[in-house]
Design an enzyme around this catalytic site. Structure first.
Site, PDB file in Angstrom:
ATOM      1  N   GLU A  16       1.094  -0.439  -0.552  1.00  0.00           N
ATOM      2  CA  GLU A  16      -0.043  -0.876   0.270  1.00  0.00           C
ATOM      3  C   GLU A  16      -1.283  -0.009   0.027  1.00  0.00           C
ATOM      4  O   GLU A  16      -1.205   1.221   0.137  1.00  0.00           O
ATOM      5  CB  GLU A  16       0.364  -0.799   1.750  1.00  0.00           C
ATOM      6  CG  GLU A  16      -0.676  -1.368   2.683  1.00  0.00           C
ATOM      7  CD  GLU A  16      -0.193  -1.399   4.146  1.00  0.00           C
ATOM      8  OE1 GLU A  16       1.007  -1.656   4.389  1.00  0.00           O
ATOM      9  OE2 GLU A  16      -1.033  -1.175   5.023  1.00  0.00           O
ATOM     10  N   LYS A  43       4.733   0.956  13.010  1.00  0.00           N
ATOM     11  CA  LYS A  43       4.750   0.525  11.597  1.00  0.00           C
ATOM     12  C   LYS A  43       3.743   1.352  10.802  1.00  0.00           C
ATOM     13  O   LYS A  43       3.993   1.745   9.661  1.00  0.00           O
ATOM     14  CB  LYS A  43       4.451  -0.975  11.504  1.00  0.00           C
ATOM     15  CG  LYS A  43       4.649  -1.587  10.125  1.00  0.00           C
ATOM     16  CD  LYS A  43       3.452  -1.475   9.205  1.00  0.00           C
ATOM     17  CE  LYS A  43       3.703  -2.159   7.868  1.00  0.00           C
ATOM     18  NZ  LYS A  43       2.576  -2.029   6.941  1.00  0.00           N
ATOM     19  N   HIS A  68      -9.934  -1.552   3.304  1.00  0.00           N
ATOM     20  CA  HIS A  68      -9.181  -2.467   2.443  1.00  0.00           C
ATOM     21  C   HIS A  68     -10.131  -3.168   1.480  1.00  0.00           C
ATOM     22  O   HIS A  68      -9.806  -3.395   0.333  1.00  0.00           O
ATOM     23  CB  HIS A  68      -8.479  -3.527   3.298  1.00  0.00           C
ATOM     24  CG  HIS A  68      -7.151  -3.048   3.829  1.00  0.00           C
ATOM     25  ND1 HIS A  68      -6.063  -2.878   3.042  1.00  0.00           N
ATOM     26  CD2 HIS A  68      -6.758  -2.716   5.064  1.00  0.00           C
ATOM     27  CE1 HIS A  68      -5.034  -2.444   3.767  1.00  0.00           C
ATOM     28  NE2 HIS A  68      -5.442  -2.327   5.010  1.00  0.00           N
TER      29      HIS A  68
END
Ligand code: MEV
Length: 426
Positions: free
Chosen positions: A82, A266, A380
């Site tokens: 990721e 998470k 991102h």
């Protein structure tokens, strides 16, 4: 902190990064090259690890920087697919460094093994009998692995639990507590359980059914704390107080609501798993332990706690089970895991656990800081822009420059990237 004479790590090409790692860590370049994938785990080795092997599966491996844990600089290898995870951890570690770094502590490496004892005529009597034979059972468990005992590990305790309500009625559970030293310890505990099971059956007059470790390793905890000086939290248009209070509000959401807590945790596991994986450890075991621990009081909640101190600084704490080792299993056979451990310079499983929990805390902070301010998409998007720039044909330094231009124009699209490149080439 990192030597300022060194070039920024992310600006180097792949080989130069390995060279720099070798210089910084003192680990020979040859050993570091294993981290590049060349000379890593091969299909023949994989064939000895799992059944029906046909090959190996790659994941990106990066190095988180700026980690200062218990007074020591650590370069942290992270295997993760990721984007933003490694950058996020590194950046937060830098802020934490300003407040003295992470203070972390792992408890004794005690694993819990379970025996399910069924068909017991008198549960209370059986419990008393088992208690009375406690030392004998511990001695028996210690016979399994004299080397472990020689290294200071071995059976520590026996706990007898009564499950009163189950689908099959009441039964006994025996917990064997085994100090597994620097191993993850699954094999050690499972072997010891199988060894003592027949004797437990004799003593209790029952039938021992399951003999297996518990992944709720709540006697093998790792805890990290950090303090981020208030002023270090300010950035761009956000005041330090706004960032801090935004993080506290975000944490309160996770603390109160399982739907949010699952995502919050998470984020912690993004960091934890990446190091667990890079060091050849069993990340499913760590995951299982983490989530079970998060629900230990009957309601699933945040694994971390954020607060402010009297001076208004932001304080973080993460505590969770951390069943990881540096000997045995894949840590021993996987060449990249070996190189990762060399790079981190850890000499005990506890030290590894302390680094991992620190990375989890940093990762949590990175997510909360982004969510509480600009949102996570911006970070991102710049990585996405780099991918678009590279795919459009940009080379070397041009990739970063083009990515920045695309972000600036808020036009992260392949055709715009190609257009800009054409203009530049003219
Ligand atoms: C994404 O992989 C992780 C986050 O969702 C964690 C969080 O929400 O705290 C950003």
């Amino acid at each position: 902190m990192t030597d300022p004479t060194l070039q920024k790590f992310y600006e180097l090409d792949l080989l130069d990064r390995l060279n720099q790692l070798s210089r910084e860590s003192g680990v020979p370049l040859e050993d570091m090259k294993v981290l590049s994938g060349a000379g890593g785990l091969n299909a023949n080795q994989a064939d000895h690890m799992v059944e029906n092997a046909v090959g190996v599966f790659g994941l990106p491996l990066g190095i988180a920087r700026n980690f200062f844990v218990n007074g020591r600089e650590v370069l942290v290898p992270m295997a993760v697919e990721e984007p933003s995870v490694i950058a996020g951890a590194s950046f937060m570690a830098k802020l934490v460094h300003l407040g003295g770094g992470f203070t972390a502590k792992a408890s004794a490496p005690e694993m819990i093994g379970q025996l399910q004892v069924l068909d017991v005529a008198n549960l209370e009597e059986a419990r008393q009998q088992l208690e009375a034979h406690r030392d004998e059972l511990l001695d028996l468990a210690n016979k399994v692995d004299p080397v472990l005992v020689r290294f200071g590990g071995g059976a520590r305790d026996l706990e007898i639990r009564l499950i009163e309500n189950s689908a099959i009625g009441p039964f006994l559970v025996v917990h064997l507590i085994l100090d597994v030293r620097d191993a993850m310890g699954a094999n050690a505990i499972n072997t010891a359980l199988e060894r003592i099971a027949p004797r437990v059956a004799e003593i209790s007059g029952g039938r021992v059914h399951l003999r297996i470790l518990s992944n709720l390793a709540d006697r093998r905890l790792a805890r990290a704390t950090c303090t981020i000086p208030l002023q270090a939290l300010a950035f761009e248009g956000y005041s330090a107080e706004k960032v801090r209070d935004g993080i506290l509000e975000a944490w309160a959401f996770a603390e109160a609501d399982p739907y949010r807590a699952a995502t919050h945790n998470k984020g912690i596991m993004n960091g934890v798993d990446a190091v667990v994986l890079a060091t050849g450890n069993d990340w499913r075991a760590v995951e299982a332990g983490a989530h079970a621990y998060a629900a230990r009081n009957g309601r699933y909640t945040s694994l971390s706690t954020w607060s402010k101190d009297a001076q208004g600084n932001l304080c973080g704490l993460l505590e969770m089970p951390m069943a990881v080792g540096i000997v045995g299993g894949a840590t021993r056979v996987h060449p990249a895991a070996q190189a990762a451990l060399k790079l981190m310079k850890v000499t005990t499983g506890a030290e590894l656990a302390e680094i991992i929990v620190s990375v989890g805390l940093a990762q949590n902070l990175a997510a909360l800081r982004a969510l509480a301010t600009e949102g996570i998409q911006r970070g991102h998007m710049s990585l996405h822009a780099r991918q678009i720039a590279a795919a459009a044909g940009a080379q070397g330094n041009q990739i970063e420059k083009l990515a920045q231009q695309l972000v600036f124009e808020k036009a992260i699209r392949a055709e715009r990237a190609e257009e800009i490149l054409k203009e530049w080439r003219k």
